[in-house]
Design a protein around this motif. Structure first.
Motif, PDB file in Angstrom:
ATOM      1  N   LEU A 145     -19.587-140.244  31.961  1.00  0.00           N
ATOM      2  CA  LEU A 145     -20.224-139.185  31.913  1.00  0.00           C
ATOM      3  C   LEU A 145     -21.508-139.286  31.086  1.00  0.00           C
ATOM      4  CD1 LEU A 145     -20.176-136.036  32.424  1.00  0.00           C
ATOM      5  CD2 LEU A 145     -18.892-135.715  30.270  1.00  0.00           C
ATOM      6  N   GLY A 146     -21.634-139.869  30.083  1.00  0.00           N
ATOM      7  CA  GLY A 146     -22.637-140.207  29.218  1.00  0.00           C
ATOM      8  C   GLY A 146     -23.908-140.857  30.108  1.00  0.00           C
ATOM      9  N   ILE A 147     -23.464-141.845  30.828  1.00  0.00           N
ATOM     10  CA  ILE A 147     -24.300-142.614  31.737  1.00  0.00           C
ATOM     11  C   ILE A 147     -25.083-141.652  32.959  1.00  0.00           C
ATOM     12  CG2 ILE A 147     -24.875-144.348  33.240  1.00  0.00           C
ATOM     13  CD1 ILE A 147     -22.932-146.200  31.718  1.00  0.00           C
ATOM     14  N   GLY A 148     -23.941-140.861  33.551  1.00  0.00           N
ATOM     15  CA  GLY A 148     -24.311-139.924  34.354  1.00  0.00           C
ATOM     16  C   GLY A 148     -25.440-139.025  33.980  1.00  0.00           C
ATOM     17  N   LEU A 149     -25.085-138.309  32.716  1.00  0.00           N
ATOM     18  CA  LEU A 149     -25.899-137.427  32.381  1.00  0.00           C
ATOM     19  C   LEU A 149     -27.434-137.939  31.726  1.00  0.00           C
ATOM     20  CD1 LEU A 149     -23.566-135.506  29.978  1.00  0.00           C
ATOM     21  CD2 LEU A 149     -24.479-134.615  32.030  1.00  0.00           C
ATOM     22  N   GLY A 150     -27.333-139.045  31.538  1.00  0.00           N
ATOM     23  CA  GLY A 150     -28.651-139.793  31.339  1.00  0.00           C
ATOM     24  C   GLY A 150     -29.473-140.119  32.425  1.00  0.00           C
ATOM     25  N   LEU A 151     -28.646-140.604  33.497  1.00  0.00           N
ATOM     26  CA  LEU A 151     -29.593-140.587  34.814  1.00  0.00           C
ATOM     27  C   LEU A 151     -29.786-139.441  35.378  1.00  0.00           C
ATOM     28  CD1 LEU A 151     -27.131-143.250  36.316  1.00  0.00           C
ATOM     29  CD2 LEU A 151     -29.491-143.731  35.569  1.00  0.00           C
ATOM     30  N   PHE A 152     -29.308-138.366  35.213  1.00  0.00           N
ATOM     31  CA  PHE A 152     -29.534-136.954  35.671  1.00  0.00           C
ATOM     32  C   PHE A 152     -30.819-136.388  35.075  1.00  0.00           C
ATOM     33  CE2 PHE A 152     -29.208-132.323  34.535  1.00  0.00           C
ATOM     34  CZ  PHE A 152     -29.488-131.909  35.648  1.00  0.00           C
ATOM     35  N   VAL A 153     -30.803-136.440  33.704  1.00  0.00           N
ATOM     36  CA  VAL A 153     -32.108-136.321  33.124  1.00  0.00           C
ATOM     37  C   VAL A 153     -33.509-137.041  33.585  1.00  0.00           C
ATOM     38  CG1 VAL A 153     -33.213-136.026  30.811  1.00  0.00           C
ATOM     39  CG2 VAL A 153     -30.806-135.452  31.128  1.00  0.00           C
ATOM     40  N   LEU A 154     -33.042-138.296  33.550  1.00  0.00           N
ATOM     41  CA  LEU A 154     -34.291-139.287  33.996  1.00  0.00           C
ATOM     42  C   LEU A 154     -34.637-139.192  35.517  1.00  0.00           C
ATOM     43  CD1 LEU A 154     -35.997-141.971  33.355  1.00  0.00           C
ATOM     44  CD2 LEU A 154     -33.929-143.277  34.041  1.00  0.00           C
ATOM     45  N   ILE A 155     -33.849-138.954  36.176  1.00  0.00           N
ATOM     46  CA  ILE A 155     -34.166-138.715  37.876  1.00  0.00           C
ATOM     47  C   ILE A 155     -34.512-137.482  38.024  1.00  0.00           C
ATOM     48  CG2 ILE A 155     -33.301-139.149  39.898  1.00  0.00           C
ATOM     49  CD1 ILE A 155     -33.495-141.826  38.600  1.00  0.00           C
ATOM     50  N   GLY A 156     -34.278-136.470  37.186  1.00  0.00           N
ATOM     51  CA  GLY A 156     -34.566-135.115  37.550  1.00  0.00           C
ATOM     52  C   GLY A 156     -36.041-134.998  37.051  1.00  0.00           C
ATOM     53  N   ALA A 157     -36.358-135.579  35.905  1.00  0.00           N
ATOM     54  CA  ALA A 157     -37.462-135.589  35.401  1.00  0.00           C
ATOM     55  C   ALA A 157     -38.719-136.236  36.290  1.00  0.00           C
ATOM     56  CB  ALA A 157     -37.641-135.815  34.173  1.00  0.00           C
ATOM     57  N   GLY A 158     -38.194-137.560  36.847  1.00  0.00           N
ATOM     58  CA  GLY A 158     -38.873-137.975  37.546  1.00  0.00           C
ATOM     59  C   GLY A 158     -39.185-137.612  39.098  1.00  0.00           C
ATOM     60  N   THR A 159     -38.014-136.799  39.567  1.00  0.00           N
ATOM     61  CA  THR A 159     -38.172-136.192  41.044  1.00  0.00           C
ATOM     62  C   THR A 159     -39.273-135.149  40.713  1.00  0.00           C
ATOM     63  OG1 THR A 159     -36.036-136.487  41.261  1.00  0.00           O
ATOM     64  CG2 THR A 159     -36.907-134.547  42.579  1.00  0.00           C
ATOM     65  N   LEU A 160     -39.377-134.338  39.727  1.00  0.00           N
ATOM     66  CA  LEU A 160     -40.335-133.096  39.573  1.00  0.00           C
ATOM     67  C   LEU A 160     -41.694-134.043  39.457  1.00  0.00           C
ATOM     68  CD1 LEU A 160     -38.578-130.721  37.018  1.00  0.00           C
ATOM     69  CD2 LEU A 160     -38.740-130.669  39.721  1.00  0.00           C
ATOM     70  N   VAL A 161     -41.918-134.953  38.760  1.00  0.00           N
ATOM     71  CA  VAL A 161     -43.371-135.654  38.571  1.00  0.00           C
ATOM     72  C   VAL A 161     -43.606-136.028  40.140  1.00  0.00           C
ATOM     73  CG1 VAL A 161     -44.617-137.700  37.704  1.00  0.00           C
ATOM     74  CG2 VAL A 161     -42.965-136.091  36.364  1.00  0.00           C
ATOM     75  N   ARG A 186     -19.892-149.769  38.034  1.00  0.00           N
ATOM     76  CA  ARG A 186     -19.160-148.699  38.416  1.00  0.00           C
ATOM     77  C   ARG A 186     -19.845-147.757  39.025  1.00  0.00           C
ATOM     78  NH1 ARG A 186     -14.451-147.633  36.277  1.00  0.00           N
ATOM     79  NH2 ARG A 186     -14.907-145.535  36.100  1.00  0.00           N
ATOM     80  N   VAL A 187     -19.306-147.186  40.210  1.00  0.00           N
ATOM     81  CA  VAL A 187     -20.107-146.172  40.856  1.00  0.00           C
ATOM     82  C   VAL A 187     -20.213-144.643  40.404  1.00  0.00           C
ATOM     83  CG1 VAL A 187     -18.581-145.611  42.635  1.00  0.00           C
ATOM     84  CG2 VAL A 187     -21.025-145.711  43.322  1.00  0.00           C
ATOM     85  N   MET A 188     -19.104-144.447  39.602  1.00  0.00           N
ATOM     86  CA  MET A 188     -18.869-142.941  39.103  1.00  0.00           C
ATOM     87  C   MET A 188     -19.946-142.516  38.390  1.00  0.00           C
ATOM     88  SD  MET A 188     -16.817-140.776  39.189  1.00  0.00           S
ATOM     89  CE  MET A 188     -15.009-140.877  39.593  1.00  0.00           C
ATOM     90  N   PRO A 189     -20.682-143.162  37.386  1.00  0.00           N
ATOM     91  CA  PRO A 189     -21.817-142.418  36.633  1.00  0.00           C
ATOM     92  C   PRO A 189     -22.939-142.101  37.861  1.00  0.00           C
ATOM     93  CG  PRO A 189     -21.255-144.547  35.540  1.00  0.00           C
ATOM     94  CD  PRO A 189     -20.429-144.628  36.794  1.00  0.00           C
ATOM     95  N   LEU A 190     -23.228-142.987  38.874  1.00  0.00           N
ATOM     96  CA  LEU A 190     -24.127-142.487  39.936  1.00  0.00           C
ATOM     97  C   LEU A 190     -23.606-141.380  40.733  1.00  0.00           C
ATOM     98  CD1 LEU A 190     -24.826-146.297  41.167  1.00  0.00           C
ATOM     99  CD2 LEU A 190     -25.624-145.161  39.225  1.00  0.00           C
ATOM    100  N   VAL A 191     -22.485-141.308  40.858  1.00  0.00           N
ATOM    101  CA  VAL A 191     -21.735-140.130  41.650  1.00  0.00           C
ATOM    102  C   VAL A 191     -21.973-138.958  40.653  1.00  0.00           C
ATOM    103  CG1 VAL A 191     -19.788-139.057  42.499  1.00  0.00           C
ATOM    104  CG2 VAL A 191     -20.259-141.411  43.198  1.00  0.00           C
ATOM    105  N   PHE A 249     -24.512-135.719  42.090  1.00  0.00           N
ATOM    106  CA  PHE A 249     -24.002-134.552  42.092  1.00  0.00           C
ATOM    107  C   PHE A 249     -24.681-133.289  41.564  1.00  0.00           C
ATOM    108  CE2 PHE A 249     -21.298-131.203  40.181  1.00  0.00           C
ATOM    109  CZ  PHE A 249     -20.846-130.538  41.079  1.00  0.00           C
ATOM    110  N   LEU A 250     -25.062-133.731  39.913  1.00  0.00           N
ATOM    111  CA  LEU A 250     -25.750-132.790  39.206  1.00  0.00           C
ATOM    112  C   LEU A 250     -27.093-132.381  39.674  1.00  0.00           C
ATOM    113  CD1 LEU A 250     -24.653-134.018  35.718  1.00  0.00           C
ATOM    114  CD2 LEU A 250     -23.730-132.209  36.812  1.00  0.00           C
ATOM    115  N   LEU A 251     -27.620-133.624  40.134  1.00  0.00           N
ATOM    116  CA  LEU A 251     -29.073-133.521  40.760  1.00  0.00           C
ATOM    117  C   LEU A 251     -28.973-132.489  41.889  1.00  0.00           C
ATOM    118  CD1 LEU A 251     -30.236-137.234  40.685  1.00  0.00           C
ATOM    119  CD2 LEU A 251     -31.272-135.130  39.354  1.00  0.00           C
ATOM    120  N   ASP A 252     -28.111-132.784  42.936  1.00  0.00           N
ATOM    121  CA  ASP A 252     -28.158-131.807  43.917  1.00  0.00           C
ATOM    122  C   ASP A 252     -27.502-130.404  43.621  1.00  0.00           C
ATOM    123  OD1 ASP A 252     -28.927-133.895  45.513  1.00  0.00           O
ATOM    124  OD2 ASP A 252     -27.245-134.107  46.620  1.00  0.00           O
ATOM    125  N   ALA A 253     -26.586-130.181  42.752  1.00  0.00           N
ATOM    126  CA  ALA A 253     -26.011-129.115  42.381  1.00  0.00           C
ATOM    127  C   ALA A 253     -27.204-128.146  41.705  1.00  0.00           C
ATOM    128  CB  ALA A 253     -24.924-129.224  41.189  1.00  0.00           C
TER     129      ALA A 253
END
Length: 276
Positions: free
Chosen positions: A115-131, A242-247, A251-255
């Motif tokens: 969950l921690g890695i997933g949330l970190g990736l969500f913030v990083l990729i989300g910000a990068g996506t907007l840029v 582990r693929v779970m953090p990526l999932v 999921f958070l990005l698309d939601a």
């Protein structure tokens, strides 16, 4: 009396040959994201022939019928049938005596770290996506993205969340966990190399390019952005296995995109881009 074969022990399933695995990968991709990449490239070529990309829009998730019951049915079937290649991958691993959930790290053994890695990736990729979206729209290389135009009903939010789960599982299980495992089996040197820079980076780069390709129907910006996302996700999977953090991150990005994209653009000062 017992039958002649009743006492014969079952032999373990033979390890699949490299030729078998190569055809397996081709078939799995042909049924899923490889097919999507071909269609996305064709759609981009068609759009370029019609008008500048900046004057067009791309909808990720659309209503399928004006009739509420049929639209709900289509939405559910879209998600269920899209998950069939994931079920096929899981079945293929089970068929050869391997637990795919444990092999891929698609389980709940490490919920806190995942969950921690997933949330970190969500913030990083989300910000990068907007840029990347801002840069693509400014340069005229990206269409206006409409994550969802599904008509509002009581079932809209649940089906959009189901679609987010579907995208997360299909892309991360197939593009990362499955392809990385099969690449190691097709080319054993990838796993045994003593080089300081893992040769798996060639696989990460190839998977990232394919990820970018099947998003090209949205324009060049999302193609580049998703390829960069693939590089980051591939590196994280290579590091943790582990693929779970990526999932979780996907999921958070698309939601958020499906349910609150206009709000995100407004909060970040990018709402002026909507409507081109």
């Amino acid at each position: 009396m017992t039958s002649p074969t009743s006492s014969t022990p079952e032999l373990p399933a033979p390890a699949p040959s490299r030729r078998f695995l190569a055809w397996e990968v081709i078939l799995v991709l042909g049924l899923s994201l490889g097919r999507s990449a071909i269609y996305a490239i064709l759609q981009l070529a068609e759009r370029l022939s019609l008008a500048p990309l900046s004057e067009q829009s791309a909808t990720v998730h659309s209503s399928r019928s004006r009739h509420e019951l049929f639209d709900l049915t289509y939405q559910l079937l879209d998600s269920l049938f899209a998950l069939v290649p994931v079920a096929l991958v899981i079945y293929l691993f089970l068929l050869h005596g391997t637990n795919p959930f444990r092999r891929f790290g698609l389980d709940l053994r490490r919920p806190g770290r995942d969950l921690g890695i997933g949330l970190g990736l969500f913030v990083l990729i989300g910000a990068g996506t907007l840029v990347v979206y801002l840069a693509g729209r400014t340069a005229g290389l990206t269409m206006e993205i409409v994550p969802s135009d599904v008509t509002e009903h009581w079932w809209t939010t649940p089906t959009l969340l189901l679609a987010a789960v579907r995208h997360a599982l299909v892309e991360e299980v197939i593009m990362i966990a499955y392809l990385f495992d099969r690449a190691r089996r097709l080319w054993p040197a990838l796993a045994s190399s003593s080089s300081r820079v893992s040769p798996m980076w060639w696989v990460i780069a190839a998977a990232a390019l394919l990820r970018g390709a099947y998003h090209l129907y949205q324009g060049f910006g999302p193609g580049v952005g998703n390829a960069l996302m693939g590089l980051i996700f591939g590196a994280v999977y290579l590091r943790y296995g582990r693929v779970m953090p990526l999932v979780i991150a996907h999921f958070l990005l698309d939601a958020v995109a499906f349910l609150a994209f206009p709000l995100v653009l407004q909060l970040t000062g990018m709402s002026g881009l909507i409507g081109g």
